[in-house]
Design a protein around this motif. Structure first.
Motif, short mmCIF file in Angstrom:
data_model
loop_
_atom_site.label_atom_id
_atom_site.label_comp_id
_atom_site.label_asym_id
_atom_site.label_seq_id
_atom_site.Cartn_x
_atom_site.Cartn_y
_atom_site.Cartn_z
N THR A 124 0.90 -1.22 -0.18
CA THR A 124 0.00 -0.02 0.14
C THR A 124 0.91 1.00 -0.03
N PRO A 125 0.58 2.20 -0.96
CA PRO A 125 1.32 3.25 -0.86
C PRO A 125 1.91 4.03 0.30
N GLY A 126 3.01 4.51 0.74
CA GLY A 126 3.16 5.01 1.99
C GLY A 126 3.25 4.10 3.44
N LEU A 127 2.97 2.75 3.03
CA LEU A 127 3.10 1.67 4.17
C LEU A 127 3.83 0.61 3.68
N LEU A 128 4.18 -0.27 4.43
CA LEU A 128 4.91 -1.53 4.38
C LEU A 128 3.63 -2.75 4.53
N LEU A 129 2.59 -2.40 4.06
CA LEU A 129 1.55 -3.45 4.07
C LEU A 129 1.29 -3.87 2.91
N PRO A 130 0.88 -5.14 2.38
CA PRO A 130 0.68 -5.76 1.28
C PRO A 130 -0.71 -5.33 0.83
N LEU A 131 -1.07 -5.18 -0.42
CA LEU A 131 -2.38 -4.93 -0.76
C LEU A 131 -2.90 -6.42 -0.77
N VAL A 132 -4.24 -6.53 -0.31
CA VAL A 132 -4.88 -7.89 -0.18
C VAL A 132 -5.76 -8.06 -1.25
N PRO A 133 -5.62 -9.15 -2.08
CA PRO A 133 -6.70 -9.57 -3.19
C PRO A 133 -7.80 -9.78 -2.62
N PRO A 134 -8.97 -9.52 -3.19
CA PRO A 134 -10.30 -9.55 -2.72
C PRO A 134 -10.58 -10.94 -2.46
N GLY A 135 -11.18 -11.31 -1.18
CA GLY A 135 -11.59 -12.76 -0.84
C GLY A 135 -10.28 -13.29 -0.35
N LEU A 136 -9.11 -12.85 -0.04
CA LEU A 136 -8.04 -13.50 0.59
C LEU A 136 -7.70 -12.92 1.84
N ARG A 137 -7.43 -13.61 3.00
CA ARG A 137 -6.78 -13.18 4.09
C ARG A 137 -5.09 -13.05 4.13
N LEU A 138 -4.69 -11.96 4.60
CA LEU A 138 -3.33 -11.72 4.80
C LEU A 138 -2.86 -12.69 6.19
N LEU A 139 -2.03 -13.47 5.92
CA LEU A 139 -1.79 -14.09 6.95
C LEU A 139 -0.54 -13.33 7.83
N PRO A 140 -0.51 -13.70 9.06
CA PRO A 140 0.43 -13.05 10.08
C PRO A 140 1.93 -13.51 10.03
N TRP A 141 2.28 -14.14 8.77
CA TRP A 141 3.71 -14.68 8.38
C TRP A 141 4.10 -14.27 6.97
N SER A 142 5.40 -14.59 6.70
CA SER A 142 5.73 -14.26 5.28
C SER A 142 6.47 -15.41 4.90
N SER A 143 6.59 -15.53 3.54
CA SER A 143 7.40 -16.71 2.82
C SER A 143 8.60 -16.81 3.07
N PRO A 144 9.58 -17.72 3.16
CA PRO A 144 11.16 -17.68 3.27
C PRO A 144 11.66 -16.57 2.54
N GLU A 145 11.21 -15.97 1.41
CA GLU A 145 11.47 -15.07 0.56
C GLU A 145 11.24 -13.60 1.14
N GLY A 146 10.33 -13.63 2.01
CA GLY A 146 9.89 -12.16 2.65
C GLY A 146 8.59 -11.66 1.95
N LYS A 147 7.99 -12.66 1.14
CA LYS A 147 6.74 -12.28 0.42
C LYS A 147 5.45 -12.50 1.48
N PRO A 148 4.30 -11.84 1.25
CA PRO A 148 3.30 -12.07 1.88
C PRO A 148 2.59 -13.38 1.71
N CYS A 149 1.84 -13.95 2.46
CA CYS A 149 1.18 -15.17 2.51
C CYS A 149 -0.18 -14.84 2.59
N PHE A 150 -0.96 -15.32 1.78
CA PHE A 150 -2.48 -15.31 1.92
C PHE A 150 -3.45 -16.61 1.70
N LEU A 151 -4.40 -16.44 2.30
CA LEU A 151 -5.57 -17.66 2.55
C LEU A 151 -6.76 -17.38 2.05
N SER A 152 -7.26 -18.20 1.02
CA SER A 152 -8.50 -18.38 0.64
C SER A 152 -9.35 -19.03 1.59
#
Length: 109
Positions: free
Chosen positions: A3-31
């Protein structure tokens, strides 16, 4: 993508941002419908992060009240506090994204 100005990822519709990242530091999501083992694990991790954040806040306040606290103690407290704040913002962001759209996006006054 963040999200501009923040270090929070955009969450695609219908997905949940999980409280951990991948080993590469990418956000993880759950449908999911919010049920199930992985959703429960995510809830437990979020609860642990929030509880840890309260402990960190208590410790940081203790350090700040101590006029004799040295630079190392203050830097340690600040480092832990920024980590806890990062986690709390991610939890708030994830939970906010799961609110109904009419509750999440308010019109400016």
């Amino acid at each position: 993508m963040a999200t501009p100005g923040l270090l929070l990822p955009l969450v695609p519709p219908g997905l949940r941002l999980l409280p951990w990242s991948s080993p590469e530091g990418k956000p993880c999501f759950l449908s999911s419908d919010g049920q199930g083992v992985l959703a429960g694990l995510a809830d437990d991790v979020e609860d642990a992060q929030m509880s840890s954040g309260m402990d960190v806040l208590t410790g940081a306040r203790t350090v700040l009240r101590d006029a004799r606290a040295g630079e190392h103690a203050v830097r340690f407290a600040l480092t832990r506090t920024t980590e806890a704040l990062r986690d709390a913002l991610r939890v708030a962001h994830s939970r906010g994204e799961r609110l109904a759209p009419h509750r999440r996006r308010r019109e400016p006054r």
